[in-house]
Design a protein around this motif. Structure first.
Motif, PDB file in Angstrom:
ATOM      1  N   ASP A 133      10.724  34.276  -0.525  1.00 17.93           N
ATOM      2  CA  ASP A 133      11.468  33.107  -1.001  1.00 17.93           C
ATOM      3  C   ASP A 133      10.908  32.686  -2.355  1.00 17.93           C
ATOM      4  OD1 ASP A 133      13.044  30.917  -1.277  1.00 17.93           O
ATOM      5  OD2 ASP A 133      12.440  29.932   0.581  1.00 17.93           O
ATOM      6  N   LEU A 134      11.314  33.418  -3.384  1.00 18.54           N
ATOM      7  CA  LEU A 134      10.756  33.263  -4.725  1.00 18.54           C
ATOM      8  C   LEU A 134      11.807  32.680  -5.656  1.00 18.54           C
ATOM      9  CD1 LEU A 134       8.080  34.123  -6.297  1.00 18.54           C
ATOM     10  CD2 LEU A 134       9.458  36.042  -7.144  1.00 18.54           C
ATOM     11  N   ALA A 135      11.457  31.605  -6.376  1.00 16.82           N
ATOM     12  CA  ALA A 135      12.347  31.013  -7.378  1.00 16.82           C
ATOM     13  C   ALA A 135      11.776  31.296  -8.756  1.00 16.82           C
ATOM     14  CB  ALA A 135      12.483  29.510  -7.145  1.00 16.82           C
ATOM     15  N   TRP A 136      12.655  31.686  -9.690  1.00 17.87           N
ATOM     16  CA  TRP A 136      12.198  32.017 -11.037  1.00 17.87           C
ATOM     17  C   TRP A 136      13.382  31.950 -11.999  1.00 17.87           C
ATOM     18  CZ3 TRP A 136      14.226  36.652 -13.123  1.00 17.87           C
ATOM     19  CH2 TRP A 136      14.890  37.477 -12.186  1.00 17.87           C
ATOM     20  N   GLN A 137      13.059  31.874 -13.269  1.00 14.28           N
ATOM     21  CA  GLN A 137      14.056  31.961 -14.326  1.00 14.28           C
ATOM     22  C   GLN A 137      13.638  33.045 -15.293  1.00 14.28           C
ATOM     23  OE1 GLN A 137      15.688  28.778 -16.693  1.00 14.28           O
ATOM     24  NE2 GLN A 137      15.036  27.239 -15.192  1.00 14.28           N
ATOM     25  N   PRO A 138      14.579  33.811 -15.845  1.00 13.95           N
ATOM     26  CA  PRO A 138      14.219  34.821 -16.841  1.00 13.95           C
ATOM     27  C   PRO A 138      13.457  34.198 -18.007  1.00 13.95           C
ATOM     28  CG  PRO A 138      16.504  35.107 -16.153  1.00 13.95           C
ATOM     29  CD  PRO A 138      16.028  33.815 -15.546  1.00 13.95           C
ATOM     30  N   GLY A 139      12.306  34.771 -18.326  1.00 12.44           N
ATOM     31  CA  GLY A 139      11.530  34.304 -19.465  1.00 12.44           C
ATOM     32  C   GLY A 139      10.558  33.190 -19.182  1.00 12.44           C
ATOM     33  N   LEU A 140      10.662  32.532 -18.026  1.00  9.87           N
ATOM     34  CA  LEU A 140       9.730  31.445 -17.730  1.00  9.87           C
ATOM     35  C   LEU A 140       8.353  32.008 -17.388  1.00  9.87           C
ATOM     36  CD1 LEU A 140      11.247  28.602 -15.541  1.00  9.87           C
ATOM     37  CD2 LEU A 140      10.708  28.618 -17.964  1.00  9.87           C
ATOM     38  N   PRO A 141       7.280  31.310 -17.772  1.00 16.10           N
ATOM     39  CA  PRO A 141       5.933  31.827 -17.503  1.00 16.10           C
ATOM     40  C   PRO A 141       5.369  31.380 -16.152  1.00 16.10           C
ATOM     41  CG  PRO A 141       5.785  29.959 -18.968  1.00 16.10           C
ATOM     42  CD  PRO A 141       7.243  30.162 -18.704  1.00 16.10           C
ATOM     43  N   PHE A 142       6.209  31.069 -15.175  1.00 15.53           N
ATOM     44  CA  PHE A 142       5.729  30.765 -13.827  1.00 15.53           C
ATOM     45  C   PHE A 142       6.855  30.973 -12.833  1.00 15.53           C
ATOM     46  CE2 PHE A 142       7.301  26.737 -15.502  1.00 15.53           C
ATOM     47  CZ  PHE A 142       8.033  26.215 -14.449  1.00 15.53           C
ATOM     48  N   VAL A 143       6.476  31.153 -11.556  1.00 13.27           N
ATOM     49  CA  VAL A 143       7.431  31.277 -10.462  1.00 13.27           C
ATOM     50  C   VAL A 143       7.005  30.315  -9.356  1.00 13.27           C
ATOM     51  CG1 VAL A 143       7.905  33.696 -11.006  1.00 13.27           C
ATOM     52  CG2 VAL A 143       6.165  33.134  -9.293  1.00 13.27           C
ATOM     53  N   TRP A 144       7.920  30.056  -8.442  1.00 15.93           N
ATOM     54  CA  TRP A 144       7.690  29.131  -7.321  1.00 15.93           C
ATOM     55  C   TRP A 144       7.894  29.918  -6.029  1.00 15.93           C
ATOM     56  CZ3 TRP A 144       5.430  24.812  -6.225  1.00 15.93           C
ATOM     57  CH2 TRP A 144       5.848  23.976  -5.195  1.00 15.93           C
ATOM     58  N   LEU A 145       6.851  30.015  -5.240  1.00 18.27           N
ATOM     59  CA  LEU A 145       6.885  30.829  -4.020  1.00 18.27           C
ATOM     60  C   LEU A 145       6.822  29.919  -2.796  1.00 18.27           C
ATOM     61  CD1 LEU A 145       6.757  33.594  -2.575  1.00 18.27           C
ATOM     62  CD2 LEU A 145       4.256  33.484  -2.835  1.00 18.27           C
ATOM     63  N   ARG A 146       7.914  29.857  -2.042  1.00 17.35           N
ATOM     64  CA  ARG A 146       7.926  29.116  -0.775  1.00 17.35           C
ATOM     65  C   ARG A 146       7.376  30.037   0.316  1.00 17.35           C
ATOM     66  NH1 ARG A 146      12.753  28.369  -3.339  1.00 17.35           N
ATOM     67  NH2 ARG A 146      13.148  26.276  -4.170  1.00 17.35           N
ATOM     68  N   LEU A 147       6.441  29.527   1.069  1.00 19.79           N
ATOM     69  CA  LEU A 147       5.679  30.366   1.985  1.00 19.79           C
ATOM     70  C   LEU A 147       6.399  30.555   3.321  1.00 19.79           C
ATOM     71  CD1 LEU A 147       2.165  28.850   1.276  1.00 19.79           C
ATOM     72  CD2 LEU A 147       3.170  30.916   0.300  1.00 19.79           C
TER      73      LEU A 147
END
Length: 467
Positions: free
Chosen positions: A383-397
């Motif tokens: 369950d990974l949230a991200w945007q192209p080019g962004l320097p971070f991602v959000w991982l729901r466990l």
């Protein structure tokens, strides 16, 4: 152990009971009656002992925590802070990179810009313009010496939809966090003004609010960003003076606010005479969606910096002030630090006018994109949230994991992360999720191997781990 013997006499303090309790806590801590690291009674326990409502105790605990007197840990309780300075925060939200601590580890707590030739570009800029640069380095910086840099920043921002912006609308700062502090100085008035933030937000907002003696209220969002109904209810209840949010790349969840949601937020801010701080430090170079600065130019302070696009070491930040407020922003900066150091402002001007800054930004963007691809290739099935080019991602466990436990076990595997707790208020909502920043100082292969270690953890929650 819980210090249940402490029972303050609130009758000696005039005013509301919650403020009386804060004063009692402050006096007891400074007198040593409540020593550092001692655990306080629970909210309900102290409320029963003092014959006041739990809400009164909870509000007092929250204010004392914001002041730096107390520290709260989810699942453990509330404690007297280890260090209790008279003013200011008790700890830094800035991620220190101790070389000894990082040996052999992948640090994904905060983005690190990839090396795309910045040092050579800086050396060339200094060498090429040295005679002109050093001629005026004996006097204080001034409005006139910074005007050309502000004009160059107008062109730097051409990829964003900001509305009508001129050099007169821009104020310079030492990075994005300094810009936040300056905006609070411009906007906040009275005793304990109210600041609104998203329920998961950049920690620098609440630290800046603490320095300004402001209260902070967090607001719930959804897949489109901050919820308008929640915002309007908070405006009616709290009469806030400023709303802080990130529209393009919400930190830490990566949510990009839709245009319709931005328009609703702008309308509510206008109806309740509230200022807006729009944090754009993480955004990529171009966007086709109108910013809040474009939708509500009379009340939006748009913040950006070089820290995530060129170099964090330069400490160049900028504020696109509301229409007609540029001089107020510049005067606030001038009263705070006179002006940017000439070596920094002259170097940044050279980089901007020569086109080198734009070239470095594009290369940094490519470097982050390559490394982001390495993360998504390994963890994209979770369950990974991200945007192209962004320097971070959000991982729901996955089920079975708590964010703090996962971060601790990831560290044991040599990977440093930031749990959701670090982005929430003390008593706020903190989901079981972690933010993973892109470490530009590591290769794609190194990042891929680190993510594979995390994948093994994700597949084996604590209940299934062998003891």
């Amino acid at each position: 152990m819980t210090n249940t013997t402490w029972l303050p006499d609130l009758t000696q303090f005039p005013g509301p009971k919650y403020l009386a309790l804060v004063r009692a806590l402050r006096d007891a801590i400074r007198a040593g009656t409540l020593p550092p690291d001692s655990q306080l009674p629970t909210v309900r326990e102290l409320a029963w002992q003092l014959q006041i409502t739990p809400g009164t105790v909870s509000r007092a605990y929250q204010l004392a925590t914001q002041e730096g007197l107390l520290a709260a840990t989810v699942g453990r309780g509330t404690f007297v802070a280890s260090a209790t300075p008279r003013f200011g925060p008790t700890q830094s939200f800035y991620v220190e990179r101790d070389p000894a601590h990082l040996a052999g580890r992948i640090d994904m707590r905060a983005p690190k810009i990839p090396d795309v030739g910045q040092a050579a570009a800086f050396n060339a800029a200094f060498a090429g313009g040295a005679p002109d640069m050093t001629r005026d380095w004996l006097d204080y910086p001034s409005y006139y010496t910074e005007e050309i840099l502000r004009e160059a920043l107008v062109h730097w921002l051409e990829g964003r939809v900001l509305g009508d912006v001129t050099a007169d609308d821009i104020a310079l700062s030492y990075g994005g966090q300094n810009a936040v502090n300056l905006i609070f100085q411009c906007c906040l008035r009275g005793d304990r003004p109210m600041v609104l933030i998203e329920d998961l937000a950049y920690a620098g907002f609440r630290h800046a609010a603490r320095l300004s003696r402001a209260d902070v209220q967090s607001l719930e969002g959804d897949a489109e960003g901050l919820r308008p109904d929640v915002l309007e209810a908070a405006c009616r209840r709290h009469s806030p003076q400023i709303l802080c949010l990130t529209t393009e790349a919400q930190n830490p969840t990566t949510v990009r606010m839709t245009e319709s949601r931005r328009r609703e937020i702008a309308d509510i801010a206008r109806a309740y005479e509230m200022q807006i701080l729009e944090d754009d430090c993480y955004s990529i170079a171009k966007s086709d969606i109108p910013s809040l600065r474009a939708l509500a130019p009379e009340r939006t302070w748009h913040v950006g910096s070089f820290s995530k696009s060129v170099s964090a070491a330069l400490r160049l930040g900028y504020i696109v002030c509301p229409s007609g407020m540029g001089r107020a922003g510049r005067l606030t900066a001038q009263h705070s630090f006179i002006g940017l150091a000439r070596p920094i402002s002259d170097l940044c001007l050279s980089l901007l006018t020569s086109g080198v800054a734009a070239d470095l930004r594009a290369k940094v963007q490519d470097g982050f994109s390559d490394r982001l691809e390495a993360v998504v290739n390994v963890l994209g099935g979770y369950d990974l949230a991200w945007q192209p080019g962004l320097p971070f991602v959000w991982l729901r466990l996955p089920s079975g994991w708590r964010a703090s436990t996962f971060a601790r076990m990831a560290e044991a595997e040599g990977v440093l992360l930031r749990s959701a707790d670090e982005f929430a208020l003390v008593h706020g909502r903190a989901p079981n999720a972690v933010r993973m920043a892109i470490p530009g100082n590591h290769s794609c292969l190194q990042i891929e191997l680190a993510c594979r270690r995390l994948a093994r953890l994700l597949d084996s929650p604590p209940a299934e781990l062998s003891v």
